[in-house]
Design a protein around this motif. Sequence first.
Motif, short mmCIF file in Angstrom:
data_model
loop_
_atom_site.label_atom_id
_atom_site.label_comp_id
_atom_site.label_asym_id
_atom_site.label_seq_id
_atom_site.Cartn_x
_atom_site.Cartn_y
_atom_site.Cartn_z
N ILE A 226 0.86 -1.20 0.00
CA ILE A 226 0.00 0.00 0.00
C ILE A 226 0.88 1.24 0.00
O ILE A 226 0.71 2.15 -0.82
N ILE A 227 1.86 1.25 0.91
CA ILE A 227 2.77 2.40 0.98
C ILE A 227 3.58 2.53 -0.30
O ILE A 227 3.73 3.61 -0.86
N GLY A 228 4.07 1.40 -0.77
CA GLY A 228 4.88 1.40 -1.99
C GLY A 228 4.13 2.00 -3.16
O GLY A 228 4.65 2.85 -3.88
N LEU A 229 2.88 1.59 -3.32
CA LEU A 229 2.07 2.09 -4.43
C LEU A 229 1.85 3.60 -4.30
O LEU A 229 2.07 4.36 -5.24
N LEU A 230 1.42 4.01 -3.11
CA LEU A 230 1.07 5.42 -2.92
C LEU A 230 2.29 6.32 -3.11
O LEU A 230 2.22 7.33 -3.81
N LEU A 231 3.41 5.93 -2.52
CA LEU A 231 4.59 6.80 -2.60
C LEU A 231 5.16 6.86 -4.01
O LEU A 231 5.48 7.94 -4.52
N THR A 232 5.30 5.72 -4.64
CA THR A 232 5.93 5.73 -5.97
C THR A 232 5.01 6.33 -7.03
O THR A 232 5.46 7.10 -7.86
N CYS A 233 3.74 5.98 -6.99
CA CYS A 233 2.84 6.45 -8.05
C CYS A 233 2.41 7.90 -7.87
O CYS A 233 2.08 8.56 -8.85
N PHE A 234 2.43 8.40 -6.64
CA PHE A 234 2.18 9.83 -6.48
C PHE A 234 3.35 10.61 -7.06
O PHE A 234 3.17 11.70 -7.61
N LEU A 235 4.54 10.05 -6.94
CA LEU A 235 5.73 10.73 -7.46
C LEU A 235 5.87 10.54 -8.97
O LEU A 235 6.19 11.48 -9.69
N VAL A 236 5.63 9.34 -9.44
CA VAL A 236 5.77 9.06 -10.88
C VAL A 236 4.50 8.36 -11.38
O VAL A 236 4.46 7.14 -11.53
N GLY A 368 17.08 -8.21 -1.07
CA GLY A 368 16.58 -6.86 -0.76
C GLY A 368 16.80 -5.91 -1.93
O GLY A 368 15.84 -5.41 -2.53
N PRO A 369 18.09 -5.66 -2.29
CA PRO A 369 18.31 -4.78 -3.45
C PRO A 369 17.73 -5.34 -4.74
O PRO A 369 17.34 -4.58 -5.63
N ASN A 370 17.65 -6.66 -4.82
CA ASN A 370 17.12 -7.28 -6.03
C ASN A 370 15.66 -6.87 -6.27
O ASN A 370 15.29 -6.43 -7.37
N VAL A 371 14.83 -6.99 -5.24
CA VAL A 371 13.43 -6.60 -5.41
C VAL A 371 13.28 -5.07 -5.44
O VAL A 371 12.38 -4.55 -6.11
N ALA A 372 14.20 -4.38 -4.77
CA ALA A 372 14.18 -2.90 -4.86
C ALA A 372 14.50 -2.48 -6.28
O ALA A 372 13.98 -1.46 -6.77
N GLY A 373 15.34 -3.26 -6.96
CA GLY A 373 15.67 -2.97 -8.36
C GLY A 373 14.45 -3.05 -9.26
O GLY A 373 14.31 -2.27 -10.20
N VAL A 374 13.54 -3.98 -8.95
CA VAL A 374 12.30 -4.10 -9.74
C VAL A 374 11.50 -2.80 -9.61
O VAL A 374 11.03 -2.23 -10.60
N VAL A 375 11.37 -2.35 -8.36
CA VAL A 375 10.62 -1.11 -8.12
C VAL A 375 11.36 0.06 -8.78
O VAL A 375 10.74 0.89 -9.47
N GLY A 376 12.68 0.11 -8.59
CA GLY A 376 13.48 1.22 -9.13
C GLY A 376 13.40 1.29 -10.64
O GLY A 376 13.23 2.38 -11.21
N SER A 377 13.49 0.15 -11.32
CA SER A 377 13.46 0.18 -12.79
C SER A 377 12.08 0.58 -13.29
O SER A 377 11.95 1.25 -14.31
N ILE B 209 14.02 6.55 -1.37
CA ILE B 209 14.36 7.07 -0.03
C ILE B 209 13.08 7.25 0.79
O ILE B 209 13.03 6.93 1.98
N LEU B 210 12.03 7.73 0.12
CA LEU B 210 10.74 7.90 0.81
C LEU B 210 10.25 6.56 1.36
O LEU B 210 9.86 6.45 2.53
N ILE B 211 10.31 5.55 0.50
CA ILE B 211 9.87 4.22 0.95
C ILE B 211 10.77 3.74 2.09
O ILE B 211 10.30 3.18 3.08
#
Lengths: 389, 299
Positions: A226-236, A368-377, B209-211
Motif C-alpha cells: 500500500i505504501i509502496g504504491l502510494l509513494l511511488t505512483c504519487f511521485l511518478v 533486498g536490493p534485487n526486489v528494490a531494483g524491480v521497483v526502481g526500474s 528514499i521515501l519508501i
Amino acid sequence: MFNMILEAGGSFLLENLQQFWGYTGFHNAEIGNIIMIVIGLIFLYLGIAKKFEPMLLVPIGFGILIGNIPFYDGLQIGIYEDGSVFNYLYFGVVKGVYPPLIFLGIGAMTDFSALLSNPKLMLIGAAAQFGIFGAYILALALGFTGAEAGAIGIIGGADGPTAIFLSSKLAPDLMGAIAISAYSYMALVLVIQPPVMKLLTTKKERLIKMRPPRPVSQTEKIIFPIIGLLLTCFLVPSGLPLLGMLFFGNILKESGVTKRLANTAANQLMDIVTILLGVTVGASTQASTFLTPKSIMVFGLGALSFFIATAAGVCFVKFFNLFLKEGNKINPLIGNAGVSAVPDAARISQEVGLHYDKSNYLLMHAMGPNVAGVVGSAVAAGILLGFLG
Amino acid sequence: MRKTIKIAILSLLCTVAAMSVQAQGVNNVRINEILVNNENSSTDVFGVHAPWMELFNNGYERVTVSGCYVGVTYADGSEKRCVIPSDKNTTLGPLSFLVLYFDNPAEPNTSRTNFHTGLSLENATMVKLYQASGKDVIDSLVLPTNALADVSYGMAADQEGLVQLDYASMGSANEVLSLTPRHELFRQRDPKGGMMALVAMSVVFSALILIFLVLKILGKVMIARSNKGEEKVAVAVEPTAAAGNSKDAELAAAIATALCLYQSDSHDKESYVITFDPSFEHSPWSAKSSEMTEGSRIK
C-alpha cells in the motif's frame, strides 16, 4: 491423342508445381531468415541445454523460428500482417498489455521480507538504475533519437517486461531488438557481473558478514504494497501500469485472504502471459526489421548498460559503507543485485560470496536490493515515459 | 515545545517551497496562439465570432492562472487590464491549453463568462500576461499589423517569434509544434542527456528514499510492539515460575510432547478389504421408474 493429353497434363502439373515452389519457404528464404533461425536455435540451445532462463529463452527462441519462416506477403499469417492470428496475439505487446500482467505475477510471487527487514538496501536498487541513464547518454551520443535512447537505456534496468513496456511506447521499431537484448543479458548475468564485482571490491570487503535479517511481521508485509504504491505512483504516475500491478499482486499474496487469486496470478496467469509474451516477442524479430545496424548498436549499448548498472550498485555500497558503523556494514558483493534480474543477480551475489568465504551466505541480503531494483526500474521507466512519451 | 517549533519551521518551509513551485509554474505559461480578426472562424459557446488568445502551460506541473492579469496595449499607448477569475478551468495541467476570448463590449449577444476578458483587440498593438502581483510580465506578444481575417498567429517550436499558422488550432498544439515530437524537443533542450540523467536519478532516489524512511519508521514501530507483547507474556508467566512450579511445568511439557508424538505416530488400522455398503432405501436417484430411457436398463 494420348500424348497430347499427357503433354497438356504434364505442363499443367509443372505449372502448379512451380507455383507451389513459389509458395514455399525454400523459395522465399533470404540470408537474413537463415541468420535469425540460427539465432533462434542458439536461444533454444541456451535455454534447454544450458538451462539459462529456460522459461524465457525457449518461448523467445521458438518465436524467432516462427517469425522467420519465409513466406510471401498477403497470406495473413505474419505477425505484422493485419488480421493474422499472430498479429492479434502481438496486440498485447504493442499496446503494453502483457508487461503489467507479468508484473502482477511477479508481485504475487515476491517476498519483500528481506527488504522490509533492512530497508536501507532499497537505496542500492536506486543506485543500480545508473545503468539506464548511462546507456541513455551513450545512445544519444551515437545519434539515436530521444525516444529511442530512452527505450535502449531501459535495458540497463535488467527487467524484461519493463523493457518491452517502455520500448513499445517509445520506440516500437526497436522493441524486438531491445527485448531480445534485455532477456539475453539477463540470462548472461552470470557471465557479465562477477568480473565487475571482483574488479571493484577488495578481499576484505568481500568477506564482510552482514547481520542476519530480523523477522518481519505479517502487518508490515501487508502495509508495504500500500505504501509502496502510494509513494511511488504519487511521485511518478506514469509508472502506474507496472507499479500498480506489482503492488496489487503483492497484496494479493500477503493479505492472506486472497490465496486463490494470488496463486492464479503467480502461476496460471503468469504462465499464460509468459508464453504469449515470449513467443510474440520472438516472432517480432523478423530478419527484415531485426537485422539492422541499429540492432547491433542496441546490443552493444545493452551490454554496456549492464556493466554500468552492476558497477554503480557495487560502488554505491562501498560509498554507503563509509557512513555505516562497524557491524552494520554491507557486503559490496550484493551491489550487483540492484539490477532487477530476479533472482539470478541475487544468486550471483551468493555464489561469489561463498567463493571467498564458505560460511558467508548473502542470498537473503541480496534479495533486498534485487526486489528494490524491480521497483526502481519501474519508477525509472515511468520517468522516461513521462518525459519522452 | 521544541517539537512544536520544529513542526512550525517545517510547515513554513513546506509553504515557502509550495509557493515557489507555484510561482515557477506560472512562469511556464506562454501566449501560444492568437486570432485577432475573427470573421468566420470558430465561435465561442454563445455562437459569437470573438477574437481569442490561447495560453499554453509549457511545464510538467499543474498551474493556476486565476489571479493573473491579461493586459492589452493600444495604439495610443494606453493599456487595459482584466484579471483572470478563479475557476476550476483556469488551472492548466501539464502541456495543456486555455483559451481566453476578447469580446467587444459593444457586442449585444456576448455574455460574460470566466473565459471572456471583456477587452477589445481593436487598434491593439500588444497583449501581455501578468503575474498576480500585476507587475511582472510572464509573457507578451506583439500583434501583427494588418492581421488577416480568420488567420491565427502563434509560436512555432523551430522558428523565432510569431508566425502565421496554416490553420487556427484553438485549444490544441500549433500545427508546426505538433510536427516536432516531444522527445525531440526534450533532446534539443538536453542534447547530451546529462540533465535527464540527473533529474531522473534524483526522482528514483527520492521515491526509494521515501519508501526507505517509511519502512524504517514502520519497522521501529513493529519492533516496539513485539517487544511490548513479549514483556506482557513474560509478566503473565513469571508468577507461576516464581511460585516454584517449574517442575510441574516441565512435567506438563513432557506429557504434552509424549501425547503429540503418540498422536502423530498412530494411524487407523486398515483391513485392506474393499467393501461396499449396498443401500436398498428408495431414492429418486436409484428408482428405475425415473430413468429417462428404457434402453439404458441392463437386463
